[in-house]
Design an enzyme around this catalytic site. Structure first.
Site, short mmCIF file in Angstrom:
data_model
loop_
_atom_site.label_atom_id
_atom_site.label_comp_id
_atom_site.label_asym_id
_atom_site.label_seq_id
_atom_site.Cartn_x
_atom_site.Cartn_y
_atom_site.Cartn_z
N ASP A 1 9.47 5.43 -10.61
CA ASP A 1 8.94 5.98 -11.86
C ASP A 1 9.50 7.35 -12.18
O ASP A 1 9.43 7.80 -13.33
CB ASP A 1 7.41 6.05 -11.80
CG ASP A 1 6.76 4.69 -11.99
OD1 ASP A 1 7.48 3.68 -11.89
OD2 ASP A 1 5.54 4.64 -12.24
N LYS B 1 -0.61 -4.13 -3.42
CA LYS B 1 -1.91 -3.58 -3.01
C LYS B 1 -2.04 -2.17 -3.60
O LYS B 1 -1.35 -1.25 -3.17
CB LYS B 1 -2.04 -3.52 -1.49
CG LYS B 1 -3.36 -2.90 -1.01
CD LYS B 1 -3.42 -2.85 0.51
CE LYS B 1 -4.73 -2.23 1.01
NZ LYS B 1 -4.83 -0.79 0.71
N SER C 1 0.80 -1.21 0.00
CA SER C 1 0.00 0.00 0.00
C SER C 1 0.85 1.27 0.00
O SER C 1 1.54 1.56 -0.96
CB SER C 1 -0.96 -0.05 1.20
OG SER C 1 -1.91 0.97 1.15
#
Length: 535
Positions: free
Chosen positions: A310, A324, A299
């Site tokens: 990224d 998750k 999470s």
């Protein structure tokens, strides 16, 4: 009297009754056009509960039936929409808020008595004179020891309103004294930053166990102190961190990313997208960052790892994370209970969803994913990580990343089977280390008087005789004949770490545990290699 006047009391009574009925049904989020409509699905459940309440042949606790019904409904949704019963909500709320009001002690229900492991540093019990090893016998005259020892009831007696006092009767085994100690209750932090310290001259380390309301402040305080000690690089340990508040993860990621960099975005069922961007407030945008993750990092932990990966910032080290990518919102159910309902999905800056499949809802297969990874060899070799080529994404610098089930690290570190194995994990879960160390300390705590935390961490060693005593202790409790010869070094390290926790704090525990941690060793190596390349 006219006929109309004669029926006025009756008409008034009916109007009042209708008003009461509507008031009972009224949900203050309902619009006026919904007040007089019916919902056959809700009516069906309400009628069934009423029939059981009034007509069923035996007395039934319909509250428990409602709990089962709610859980049954949520079981058909996704694995992360959950019901929190009234009895658990206060504890869950405290944990996510990051504090509670109490007296500030770590304790064991030892035999039939509340035994103090250590008072919280700077807390009310420490100031009042409570020490590790003390037994608390009475609280405001009420007995809290004996055959009816109940940790939940004891917790209620020790907690209370901030500023109120509780009078304790304490027995101190070291001096065989009975003491009357009054403690003023205060806010006690539930730490989410378990440890922070310097790994090398310029590489700091922070370990977080969840993302609570207080986590960002704890993190920022730790980061500031490490920078004051010379940290220009940071290892952020998110292993076994199950997540928490998404907004807290956003704030922490913001510390590392430049202004206007996308941190993540969410989409709800209607496709509405909300973006979270970094601000100009980050204090570690120039620093080198290593994010440590494993199969239990979930999470909010994955939000940070995905945001940095990224944006080509830092290095993700470890093993593929949990997977998750669903966002929950807590909603009250009106009776003291609540539901955490999945309301959206989150995506990393390149557009990845890292939520792993849950086609069968809350299936056993979903929760046993760890064992699937273990048996497939994924936890030992990155070549065994299953990657979906159709979920391939590219970062601004051209690095290929994948969606569809967790964050795949930039640098893979296999699981340490000498430390992470069934025997060791069972011993840690069972609490045997804690109880054994407490009993060892109880024999003579005075031998550690004057030993500084630094000296203990750097120079203290656990003898083989202590390991043998621990082996005998476990075999006596378990009725087994386990030999710890193959695990001698690991057992020594865990006993020393547990001693460090009970004598000093969680930070000392982590420093000892991390001395032979292969993932942290890899981070130190990567940091040193980066320095050599820069020079």
């Amino acid at each position: 009297m006219s006929n109309t006047k004669k029926y006025i009391p009756l008409i008034t009574g009916i109007a009042i009754a209708i008003g009461v009925f509507i008031g009972g049904k009224l949900n203050f989020t309902d619009t006026s056009d919904r007040l007089f409509t019916t919902n056959s699905k809700k009516d069906k459940l309400n009628r069934l509960i009423d029939y059981i309440d009034y007509e069923y042949v035996e007395e039934v606790n319909t509250d428990s039936i409602v709990d089962v019904t709610v859980n049954g409904i949520l079981d058909n949704l996704d694995p992360h929409s959950i019901y929190i019963p009234k009895k658990d909500l206060e504890r869950v709320t405290e944990n996510m808020r990051g504090d509670f009001v109490g007296i500030g002690i770590n304790y064991y229900p030892y035999k039939d008595t509340l035994a103090v492991i250590r008072p919280t540093e700077g807390g009310p019990s420490k100031r009042a004179g409570i020490k590790g090893g003390d037994r608390i016998l009475l609280a405001d005259g009420d007995t809290i020891y004996g055959n009816k020892f109940n940790t939940e009831e004891i917790g209620k007696k020790l907690k209370g309103k901030k500023g109120t006092k509780v009078k304790l009767k304490v027995y101190r085994p070291q001096t065989k004294e009975y003491l009357d100690i009054s403690v003023k209750r205060n806010s006690i932090p539930i730490k989410s930053v378990e440890a922070y310290y310097m790994l090398t001259d310029n590489l700091g380390y922070i370990k977080m166990n969840r993302f609570a309301e207080s986590t960002y402040k704890e993190f920022k305080s730790a980061l500031d102190k490490l920078q004051d000690q010379g940290a220009t690089k940071l290892a952020l340990d998110l292993r076994d961190n199950p997540g928490g508040f998404l907004g807290i993860a956003e704030q922490i990621a913001d510390e590392f990313l430049e202004h206007d960099k996308l941190i993540f975005f969410t989409k709800n069922k209607k496709g509405r997208r909300e973006n979270a961007y970094a601000t100009s407030r980050g204090d570690f945008e120039e620093g080198e960052v290593y994010i440590l993750v494993n199969e239990s990092s979930a999470s909010a932990s994955e939000v940070i790892a995905g945001a940095l990966q990224d944006n080509d910032k830092g290095t993700i080290v470890g093993r593929r994370s949990y997977g998750k990518g669903l966002v929950q919102r807590e909603m009250a159910l009106g009776d003291g209970s609540a539901v955490r309902l999945t309301v959206s999905r989150y995506y990393t800056p390149t557009g990845r969803s890292i939520q792993r499949p849950y086609d069968n809802g809350k299936s056993k297969a979903y929760y046993r994913d760890y064992y699937k990874r273990l048996s497939s060899g994924e936890l030992m070799d990155s070549e065994n990580i299953v990657i979906d080529d159709s979920l391939k994404f590219t970062t601004p610098n051209g690095k290929v990343v994948y969606g569809g089930g967790g964050i795949v690290p930039d640098v893979f570190v296999p699981i340490d089977r000498s430390f992470d194995n069934e025997t060791i994990n069972y011993l840690r879960r069972s609490g045997h280390f804690g109880y054994f160390v407490f009993e060892e300390l109880d024999k003579n705590r005075a031998i550690y008087d004057g030993v500084s935390k630094r000296d203990f961490i750097d120079n203290f060693s656990v003898s083989d005789d202590v390991v043998v005593r621990f082996q005998d202790y476990v075999n006596r409790l378990e009725g087994t004949k386990i030999s710890f010869v193959a695990f001698n070094d690991v057992i020594q390290r865990l006993i020393k770490a547990t001693l460090a926790r009970q004598l000093y704090d969680d930070n000392a525990f982590e420093e000892v545990i991390n001395k032979s941690d292969i993932m942290i060793d890899e981070v130190i190596l990567l940091s040193q290699e980066a320095e050599r390349e820069a020079n």
